[in-house]
Design a protein around this motif. Structure first.
Motif, PDB file in Angstrom:
ATOM      1  N   SER A  45       0.813  -1.260   0.000  1.00 30.68           N
ATOM      2  CA  SER A  45      -0.194  -0.066   0.002  1.00 30.68           C
ATOM      3  C   SER A  45       0.688   1.288  -0.031  1.00 30.68           C
ATOM      4  CB  SER A  45      -0.714  -0.137   1.216  1.00 30.68           C
ATOM      5  OG  SER A  45      -1.630   1.157   1.304  1.00 30.68           O
ATOM      6  N   PHE A  46       0.554   2.136  -0.713  1.00 23.31           N
ATOM      7  CA  PHE A  46       1.063   3.642  -0.822  1.00 23.31           C
ATOM      8  C   PHE A  46       0.656   4.386   0.334  1.00 23.31           C
ATOM      9  CE2 PHE A  46       1.711   7.769  -2.516  1.00 23.31           C
ATOM     10  CZ  PHE A  46       3.170   7.597  -2.466  1.00 23.31           C
ATOM     11  N   PHE A  47      -0.582   4.290   0.860  1.00 24.29           N
ATOM     12  CA  PHE A  47      -1.131   5.100   1.915  1.00 24.29           C
ATOM     13  C   PHE A  47      -1.790   3.890   2.887  1.00 24.29           C
ATOM     14  CE2 PHE A  47      -0.976   8.839  -1.050  1.00 24.29           C
ATOM     15  CZ  PHE A  47      -0.311   9.561  -0.251  1.00 24.29           C
ATOM     16  N   PRO A  48      -1.102   3.293   3.701  1.00 24.00           N
ATOM     17  CA  PRO A  48      -1.871   2.206   4.580  1.00 24.00           C
ATOM     18  C   PRO A  48      -2.703   2.728   5.385  1.00 24.00           C
ATOM     19  CG  PRO A  48       0.478   2.417   5.319  1.00 24.00           C
ATOM     20  CD  PRO A  48       0.419   3.399   3.866  1.00 24.00           C
ATOM     21  N   PHE A  49      -2.550   4.201   6.079  1.00 21.40           N
ATOM     22  CA  PHE A  49      -3.508   4.762   6.927  1.00 21.40           C
ATOM     23  C   PHE A  49      -4.758   5.006   6.110  1.00 21.40           C
ATOM     24  CE2 PHE A  49      -5.343   8.660   8.667  1.00 21.40           C
ATOM     25  CZ  PHE A  49      -5.456   8.072  10.006  1.00 21.40           C
ATOM     26  N   LEU A  50      -4.791   5.304   5.069  1.00 18.43           N
ATOM     27  CA  LEU A  50      -6.153   5.590   4.258  1.00 18.43           C
ATOM     28  C   LEU A  50      -6.944   4.356   4.042  1.00 18.43           C
ATOM     29  CD1 LEU A  50      -7.686   7.978   2.832  1.00 18.43           C
ATOM     30  CD2 LEU A  50      -6.290   7.354   0.698  1.00 18.43           C
ATOM     31  N   MET A  51      -6.232   3.133   3.639  1.00 16.50           N
ATOM     32  CA  MET A  51      -6.654   2.017   3.614  1.00 16.50           C
ATOM     33  C   MET A  51      -7.506   1.457   4.918  1.00 16.50           C
ATOM     34  SD  MET A  51      -4.374  -0.320   1.166  1.00 16.50           S
ATOM     35  CE  MET A  51      -5.285  -1.469   0.860  1.00 16.50           C
ATOM     36  N   SER A  52      -6.565   1.604   5.985  1.00 13.86           N
ATOM     37  CA  SER A  52      -7.122   1.259   7.189  1.00 13.86           C
ATOM     38  C   SER A  52      -8.414   2.013   7.758  1.00 13.86           C
ATOM     39  CB  SER A  52      -6.085   1.262   8.297  1.00 13.86           C
ATOM     40  OG  SER A  52      -5.014   0.660   8.261  1.00 13.86           O
ATOM     41  N   ILE A  53      -8.618   3.212   7.279  1.00 12.79           N
ATOM     42  CA  ILE A  53      -9.579   4.183   7.814  1.00 12.79           C
ATOM     43  C   ILE A  53     -10.886   3.573   6.880  1.00 12.79           C
ATOM     44  CG2 ILE A  53     -10.401   6.560   7.344  1.00 12.79           C
ATOM     45  CD1 ILE A  53      -8.882   6.232  10.031  1.00 12.79           C
ATOM     46  N   GLY A  54     -10.483   3.277   5.589  1.00 13.60           N
ATOM     47  CA  GLY A  54     -11.633   2.621   4.733  1.00 13.60           C
ATOM     48  C   GLY A  54     -12.160   1.460   5.408  1.00 13.60           C
ATOM     49  N   GLU A  55     -11.450   0.736   6.145  1.00 17.25           N
ATOM     50  CA  GLU A  55     -12.234  -0.605   6.887  1.00 17.25           C
ATOM     51  C   GLU A  55     -13.081  -0.212   8.174  1.00 17.25           C
ATOM     52  OE1 GLU A  55     -11.764  -3.633   5.503  1.00 17.25           O
ATOM     53  OE2 GLU A  55     -10.574  -2.737   3.889  1.00 17.25           O
ATOM     54  N   VAL A  56     -13.209   0.999   8.481  1.00 22.09           N
ATOM     55  CA  VAL A  56     -14.004   1.374   9.490  1.00 22.09           C
ATOM     56  C   VAL A  56     -15.465   1.373   9.328  1.00 22.09           C
ATOM     57  CG1 VAL A  56     -14.771   3.183  11.181  1.00 22.09           C
ATOM     58  CG2 VAL A  56     -12.163   2.939  10.663  1.00 22.09           C
ATOM     59  N   ASN A  57     -15.961   0.430  10.176  1.00 22.64           N
ATOM     60  CA  ASN A  57     -17.477   0.434   9.906  1.00 22.64           C
ATOM     61  C   ASN A  57     -18.162   0.126  11.250  1.00 22.64           C
ATOM     62  OD1 ASN A  57     -20.144  -0.146   9.219  1.00 22.64           O
ATOM     63  ND2 ASN A  57     -19.685  -2.336   8.037  1.00 22.64           N
ATOM     64  N   ILE A  58     -18.769   1.124  11.997  1.00 27.64           N
ATOM     65  CA  ILE A  58     -19.347   1.013  13.217  1.00 27.64           C
ATOM     66  C   ILE A  58     -20.735   0.863  13.167  1.00 27.64           C
ATOM     67  CG2 ILE A  58     -19.587   2.185  15.362  1.00 27.64           C
ATOM     68  CD1 ILE A  58     -16.910   3.469  14.850  1.00 27.64           C
ATOM     69  N   SER A  59     -21.455  -0.167  13.273  1.00 27.22           N
ATOM     70  CA  SER A  59     -22.847  -0.306  13.323  1.00 27.22           C
ATOM     71  C   SER A  59     -23.512   0.054  11.919  1.00 27.22           C
ATOM     72  CB  SER A  59     -23.593   0.440  14.425  1.00 27.22           C
ATOM     73  OG  SER A  59     -22.972  -0.047  15.737  1.00 27.22           O
ATOM     74  N   ASN A  60     -22.805  -0.006  10.718  1.00 28.26           N
ATOM     75  CA  ASN A  60     -23.132   0.356   9.349  1.00 28.26           C
ATOM     76  C   ASN A  60     -23.852   1.763   9.689  1.00 28.26           C
ATOM     77  OD1 ASN A  60     -22.745  -2.124   8.229  1.00 28.26           O
ATOM     78  ND2 ASN A  60     -24.540  -3.058   8.806  1.00 28.26           N
ATOM     79  N   PHE A  61     -23.473   2.452  10.597  1.00 26.45           N
ATOM     80  CA  PHE A  61     -23.591   3.861  10.452  1.00 26.45           C
ATOM     81  C   PHE A  61     -22.485   4.797  10.226  1.00 26.45           C
ATOM     82  CE2 PHE A  61     -24.288   7.695  13.066  1.00 26.45           C
ATOM     83  CZ  PHE A  61     -25.500   8.226  12.371  1.00 26.45           C
ATOM     84  N   ILE A  62     -21.401   4.680  10.887  1.00 26.74           N
ATOM     85  CA  ILE A  62     -20.297   5.559  10.664  1.00 26.74           C
ATOM     86  C   ILE A  62     -19.428   4.758   9.603  1.00 26.74           C
ATOM     87  CG2 ILE A  62     -18.053   6.516  11.686  1.00 26.74           C
ATOM     88  CD1 ILE A  62     -19.679   6.697  14.264  1.00 26.74           C
ATOM     89  N   GLN A  63     -19.432   5.078   8.286  1.00 25.67           N
ATOM     90  CA  GLN A  63     -18.367   4.640   7.495  1.00 25.67           C
ATOM     91  C   GLN A  63     -17.881   5.633   6.646  1.00 25.67           C
ATOM     92  OE1 GLN A  63     -21.483   2.287   5.159  1.00 25.67           O
ATOM     93  NE2 GLN A  63     -21.399   0.619   6.759  1.00 25.67           N
ATOM     94  N   ARG A  64     -17.196   5.248   5.532  1.00 21.51           N
ATOM     95  CA  ARG A  64     -16.365   6.226   4.804  1.00 21.51           C
ATOM     96  C   ARG A  64     -15.798   7.478   5.397  1.00 21.51           C
ATOM     97  NH1 ARG A  64     -15.306   4.049   0.200  1.00 21.51           N
ATOM     98  NH2 ARG A  64     -15.493   6.012  -0.608  1.00 21.51           N
ATOM     99  N   LEU A  65     -15.007   7.033   5.899  1.00 20.73           N
ATOM    100  CA  LEU A  65     -14.091   7.921   6.817  1.00 20.73           C
ATOM    101  C   LEU A  65     -12.950   8.628   5.964  1.00 20.73           C
ATOM    102  CD1 LEU A  65     -13.984   6.788  10.373  1.00 20.73           C
ATOM    103  CD2 LEU A  65     -15.585   8.696   9.405  1.00 20.73           C
TER     104      LEU A  65
END
Length: 166
Positions: A45-65
């Motif tokens: 990955s060129f931006f691993p932090f960005l890929m990690s943030i893309g995996e965030v999913n809290i109760s199908n409500f908080i996504q796409r950070l």
């Protein structure tokens, strides 16, 4: 030492504390990226932090950070570049005993602008150059040669100033 410090004795302590604190933050972020993405994806990955943030999913409500992460990266790069620019202008102003700080800002800005045009015209060329040739063209002069020359210059100037005063 420097007029920008109120307490000269706290310089070393503050520097060590900041290095330890920033190292711990980087280690924590790296461990977080490894635990979210895994080692193989992290290496590719060129931006691993960005890929990690893309995996965030809290109760199908908080996504796409991703937008927040990109804004943080842009703001971080802006502040980092601004601090380097200001520090370079102060160093040039004080080292060369310039009469106007504005001239130092203009000189450093011109050098940064022209070197950015000469080094790479676009982002993909910048990445290619950074991996291949810039390690010797950029890092050697800017991280070793210029600091050693400037350190020698300051040492000689201080030595001659002490000899004149005695």
């Amino acid at each position: 030492m420097t007029p920008f410090l109120k307490e000269h004795g706290s310089l070393l302590r503050t520097g060590i504390i900041s290095l330890i604190f920033s190292g711990l933050i980087l280690a924590w972020i790296t461990a977080l990226n490894v635990s979210v993405l895994g080692v193989d994806i992290l290496r590719q990955s060129f931006f691993p932090f960005l890929m990690s943030i893309g995996e965030v999913n809290i109760s199908n409500f908080i996504q796409r950070l991703d937008v927040i992460a990109v804004m943080m990266l842009i703001i971080g790069v802006f502040f980092k570049a601004s601090i380097f620019y200001a520090a370079s202008a102060v160093a040039v102003y004080r080292l060369f005993h310039m009469t106007s700080f504005r001239k130092a800002i203009l000189l450093v800005g011109t050098i940064i602008f022209l070197s950015a045009l000469v080094i790479s015209p676009n982002s993909s060329h910048h990445l290619q150059e950074g991996l291949i040739s810039d390690q010797w063209i950029i890092y050697l002069p800017f991280e070793i040669t210029i600091p050693v020359l400037l350190g020698g210059w300051v040492w000689l100037r201080n030595k001659f100033n002490r000899e004149r005063s005695t």
